[in-house]
Design a protein around this motif. Structure first.
Motif, PDB file in Angstrom:
ATOM      1  N   GLN A  99      -1.348  -1.281  -5.049  1.00 23.98           N
ATOM      2  CA  GLN A  99      -2.020  -0.729  -3.874  1.00 23.98           C
ATOM      3  C   GLN A  99      -3.402  -1.354  -3.694  1.00 23.98           C
ATOM      4  OE1 GLN A  99      -2.079   3.524  -4.062  1.00 23.98           O
ATOM      5  NE2 GLN A  99       0.148   3.710  -3.896  1.00 23.98           N
ATOM      6  N   ALA A 100      -4.115  -1.569  -4.794  1.00 27.89           N
ATOM      7  CA  ALA A 100      -5.428  -2.215  -4.711  1.00 27.89           C
ATOM      8  C   ALA A 100      -5.288  -3.652  -4.212  1.00 27.89           C
ATOM      9  CB  ALA A 100      -6.111  -2.194  -6.079  1.00 27.89           C
ATOM     10  N   PRO A 111       2.802   4.574  -1.020  1.00 23.06           N
ATOM     11  CA  PRO A 111       2.405   5.540  -2.060  1.00 23.06           C
ATOM     12  C   PRO A 111       3.224   5.435  -3.347  1.00 23.06           C
ATOM     13  CG  PRO A 111       3.050   6.672  -0.027  1.00 23.06           C
ATOM     14  CD  PRO A 111       3.196   5.217   0.212  1.00 23.06           C
ATOM     15  N   ARG A 119       4.067   2.765  -4.863  1.00 17.64           N
ATOM     16  CA  ARG A 119       3.663   1.583  -5.624  1.00 17.64           C
ATOM     17  C   ARG A 119       2.628   1.957  -6.684  1.00 17.64           C
ATOM     18  NH1 ARG A 119       6.496  -3.240  -4.369  1.00 17.64           N
ATOM     19  NH2 ARG A 119       7.072  -3.090  -2.195  1.00 17.64           N
ATOM     20  N   ALA A 120       2.501   1.093  -7.672  1.00 19.05           N
ATOM     21  CA  ALA A 120       1.503   1.292  -8.727  1.00 19.05           C
ATOM     22  C   ALA A 120       0.099   1.114  -8.143  1.00 19.05           C
ATOM     23  CB  ALA A 120       1.736   0.299  -9.859  1.00 19.05           C
ATOM     24  N   GLY A 121      -0.881   1.666  -8.804  1.00 15.66           N
ATOM     25  CA  GLY A 121      -2.259   1.599  -8.331  1.00 15.66           C
ATOM     26  C   GLY A 121      -2.778   0.174  -8.214  1.00 15.66           C
ATOM     27  N   VAL A 122      -2.363  -0.694  -9.135  1.00 19.84           N
ATOM     28  CA  VAL A 122      -2.798  -2.082  -9.103  1.00 19.84           C
ATOM     29  C   VAL A 122      -2.239  -2.771  -7.861  1.00 19.84           C
ATOM     30  CG1 VAL A 122      -2.644  -4.293 -10.310  1.00 19.84           C
ATOM     31  CG2 VAL A 122      -2.990  -2.193 -11.603  1.00 19.84           C
ATOM     32  N   VAL A 178       0.821  -1.212   0.000  1.00 16.35           N
ATOM     33  CA  VAL A 178       0.000   0.000   0.000  1.00 16.35           C
ATOM     34  C   VAL A 178       0.859   1.268   0.000  1.00 16.35           C
ATOM     35  CG1 VAL A 178      -1.853   1.179   1.290  1.00 16.35           C
ATOM     36  CG2 VAL A 178      -1.865  -1.250   1.113  1.00 16.35           C
ATOM     37  N   ARG A 219      -4.704  -3.476  -0.483  1.00 19.71           N
ATOM     38  CA  ARG A 219      -5.940  -3.217   0.268  1.00 19.71           C
ATOM     39  C   ARG A 219      -6.816  -4.463   0.318  1.00 19.71           C
ATOM     40  NH1 ARG A 219      -5.286   1.762  -2.286  1.00 19.71           N
ATOM     41  NH2 ARG A 219      -6.587   1.138  -4.049  1.00 19.71           N
TER      42      ARG A 219
END
Length: 116
Positions: free
Chosen positions: A61-62, A54, A56-59, A52, A65
């Motif tokens: 991070q998702a 910041p 890291r790539a959005g994928v 998670v 989560r």
């Protein structure tokens, strides 16, 4: 022709190995989750925290989560019962008392059953 047949059989064999490895990994993770839930929760929380970040790539991070265990969220509505403030546990007076085990010898086949 002979060379092409060997390559095809080799790829089929590797795909079987990959499926078997995937099945063994999934069953190992499931068993670990059942037999060592605290270890699994800590490992998932650590993996989630590292994903998670910041930078890291959005994928990623998702995925982090999604991997986060319910106990690690810290919300009062998740019902984890670790802090004692959610009120989901019963008071000590309502909890069942420990009952001793009672062992009785086996009855022989010829003995009549007598009510106790």
């Amino acid at each position: 022709m002979q060379h092409r047949k060997v390559v095809h059989l080799n790829m089929n064999l590797w795909s079987q190995y990959a499926v078997i490895a995937l099945m063994v990994t999934v069953s190992l993770l499931y068993t670990l989750g059942k037999l060592a839930p605290q270890f699994t929760t800590r490992a998932l929380a650590a993996a989630s925290a590292s994903l998670v970040q910041p930078q890291r790539a959005g994928v990623m991070q998702a995925l982090g989560r999604r991997l986060r265990p319910a106990q690690a969220t810290g919300s009062c509505g998740d019902g984890c019962g670790t802090c004692g403030s959610c009120g989901t546990s019963r008071p000590a007076s309502e909890r069942a008392e420990a009952q001793p085990l009672e062992f009785r010898p086996r009855q022989k086949l010829g003995d009549a059953v007598t009510p106790q």
